[in-house]
Enzyme design. Structure first.
Site, PDB file in Angstrom:
ATOM      1  CB  CYS A   1       4.631   2.263  11.866  1.00  0.00           C
ATOM      2  SG  CYS A   1       4.736   0.744  12.724  1.00  0.00           S
TER       3      CYS A   1
ATOM      4  CG  ASN B   1      -0.317  -0.454   2.471  1.00  0.00           C
ATOM      5  OD1 ASN B   1       0.204  -1.570   2.548  1.00  0.00           O
ATOM      6  ND2 ASN B   1      -0.344   0.387   3.487  1.00  0.00           N
TER       7      ASN B   1
ATOM      8  CG  HIS C   1     -12.309   1.415   0.766  1.00  0.00           C
ATOM      9  ND1 HIS C   1     -11.391   2.372   1.081  1.00  0.00           N
ATOM     10  CD2 HIS C   1     -12.010   0.348   1.534  1.00  0.00           C
ATOM     11  CE1 HIS C   1     -10.578   1.908   2.019  1.00  0.00           C
ATOM     12  NE2 HIS C   1     -10.940   0.680   2.314  1.00  0.00           N
TER      13      HIS C   1
HETATM   14  N1  PLP Z   1      -4.613  -4.430   3.137  1.00  0.00           N
HETATM   15  C1  PLP Z   1      -3.999  -3.451   2.461  1.00  0.00           C
HETATM   16  C2  PLP Z   1      -2.787  -3.751   1.642  1.00  0.00           C
HETATM   17  C3  PLP Z   1      -4.486  -2.141   2.543  1.00  0.00           C
HETATM   18  O1  PLP Z   1      -3.876  -1.166   1.884  1.00  0.00           O
HETATM   19  C4  PLP Z   1      -5.631  -1.895   3.339  1.00  0.00           C
HETATM   20  C5  PLP Z   1      -6.139  -0.526   3.479  1.00  0.00           C
HETATM   21  O2  PLP Z   1      -5.423   0.450   3.445  1.00  0.00           O
HETATM   22  C6  PLP Z   1      -6.225  -2.959   4.008  1.00  0.00           C
HETATM   23  C7  PLP Z   1      -5.699  -4.224   3.878  1.00  0.00           C
HETATM   24  C8  PLP Z   1      -7.405  -2.769   4.908  1.00  0.00           C
HETATM   25  O3  PLP Z   1      -8.505  -2.306   4.226  1.00  0.00           O
HETATM   26  P1  PLP Z   1      -9.814  -1.893   5.047  1.00  0.00           P
HETATM   27  O4  PLP Z   1      -9.392  -0.761   5.932  1.00  0.00           O
HETATM   28  O5  PLP Z   1     -10.771  -1.483   4.013  1.00  0.00           O
HETATM   29  O6  PLP Z   1     -10.243  -3.055   5.824  1.00  0.00           O
END
Ligand code: PLP
Length: 387
Positions: free
Chosen positions: A326, A152, A202
């Site tokens: 973090c 991410n 989303h």
């Molecule tokens: N996994 C990854 C790689 C993400 O980037 C995110 C959200 O930023 C999530 C999981 C979690 O998504 P959610 O907050 O919609 O549960």
């Protein structure tokens, strides 16, 4: 000033086609999919069509898709379900990487506190994990390997497809958190060889509050919730038909436009990269030499504090994200630079003077070339004055 949204990895706007697909669910199609009458049957039909659309995008069968409320729930379902110590397996093992999203790392740590064994594999300075490290980490008690498909923060793509062989040989289930990948790059569960895969609605122009879990046929996953047996008992509770239909429509849209959107997003990345190099700022791109998503650039501006850049850009109607912060180890907590560096950049051993000024630019559906050019202009105004 025209608002410029460059934070598509945080969340995306709702696509108009998705909104249109959901409209009937807000009106006539309100039935409970479990009801046997016409209202229920209409809702069931809409739900199953959506399941088919999600499955089609990742080359799965519809019966391999379970709707959840979000990616976090999907990741928790897998990790808490499979890593629960029991009499037969008192210390089930999980292998993951140091750069996973907290929705993987936190449930994994929680299960480790309850007796499971956890190994987090390192990444190199480009953010890539190395499959040979997995070979060395597999143990007789390993039950689950979880490696994200795309990061991410950096957009770096992990070689998940190289992990299925060793996992199969050891009888270990392979999961990938594909929250940032689905809808942005081709994702094929068969080509990847995964048993389990997570989708976040989303992140691909569906609404918030909906996610999905791919569970390969034949894989049995214990439920965390118990109730009316919906979603084949794995996720009971009256189905969220509205948001499921939204996710289905978003998947259909993403699948239809994928090749063109990938090329377009890659081009926008080149325009941004080009513009950055003309700013005269000292910067580095994290994961520059790794395969990356076509919509993400994590840039470290030397000597800058990321929070300050985010604030200054916000004043100019630009949305970006500081490389997700973090908690720092205690001995570094008083160092304002080190304390703000994300676990991902730490794992990559990123130079502190660049990492402390890391800004994630992420674009997507609706972002134009003009937006990128405007972004560069506003960024120039932020970075120009002497600090
Ligand atoms: N996994 C990854 C790689 C993400 O980037 C995110 C959200 O930023 C999530 C999981 C979690 O998504 P959610 O907050 O919609 O549960």
């Amino acid at each position: 000033m025209r608002p410029l949204y460059f934070d598509h990895n945080a969340t995306t706007p709702l696509a108009p086609q998705v909104r249109a697909a959901m409209a009937p669910l807000l009106d006539k199609v309100f039935g409970n999919p479990s009801s046997g009458h016409a209202w229920g049957l209409d809702a069931k039909e809409a739900l199953e069509a959506a399941r088919g659309q999600v499955a089609a995008l990742i080359n799965a069968n519809p019966d391999e898709i379970c709707f959840t409320s979000c990616a976090t729930e999907a990741n928790n379902t897998i990790i808490q379900g499979l890593l629960r110590p029991d009499a037969e397996n008192p210390d089930p093992g999980m292998i993951t990487t140091q750069v996973e999203h907290p929705s993987v790392l936190e449930p994994a740590r929680e299960m480790a506190r309850r007796g499971a064994t956890l190994a987090a594999l390192p990444v190199d300075n480009q953010g890539r994990m190395h499959p040979s490290d997995l070979h060395n980490a597999l143990r007789p008690n390993t039950r689950l390997v979880s490696v994200m498909l795309a990061n991410n923060e950096t957009g770096v793509i992990q070689p998940v497809w190289e992990l299925s062989g060793p996992c199969r040989e050891h009888g270990v289930l392979l999961h990938t958190d594909a929250s940032q990948a689905v809808g942005k790059i081709p994702v094929d569960v068969r080509a990847l060889g995964v048993d389990l895969l997570t989708i976040a609605g989303h992140k691909l122009n569906a609404p918030k509050g909906i996610g999905a879990l791919f569970i390969r046929r034949g894989v049995s996953l214990p439920a965390l919730l118990f109730g009316g047996g919906q979603e084949r008992g794995l996720r009971p509770g009256t189905e969220n038909t509205l948001l499921s239909v939204g996710l289905g429509a978003a998947c259909a849209l993403a699948g239809r436009d994928l090749p063109e959107e990938m090329a377009r997003r890659r081009m926008l990345g080149e325009v941004l990269r080009d513009g950055l190099s003309r700013l005269g700022a000292d910067f580095m791109i994290f994961g520059e030499n790794a395969a990356r998503l076509p919509n993400t650039l994590l840039v470290g501006f030397r000597g800058w504090d990321a929070g300050r850049i985010v604030e200054e850009l916000a004043l100019r109607d630009v949305a970006v994200s500081a490389g997700a912060a973090c908690h720092a180890p205690e001995h570094e907590a008083n160092d304002p630079h080190k304390a703000s560096i994300s676990h991902v950049l730490r794992a990559m051993d990123a130079p502190v003077e660049y990492a402390a000024g890391s800004i994630r630019f992420s674009w997507g559906w609706g972002t134009s070339r003009e937006d990128v050019l405007d972004l560069i202009e506003r960024l120039a105004r932020v970075l120009r004055p002497a600090r």
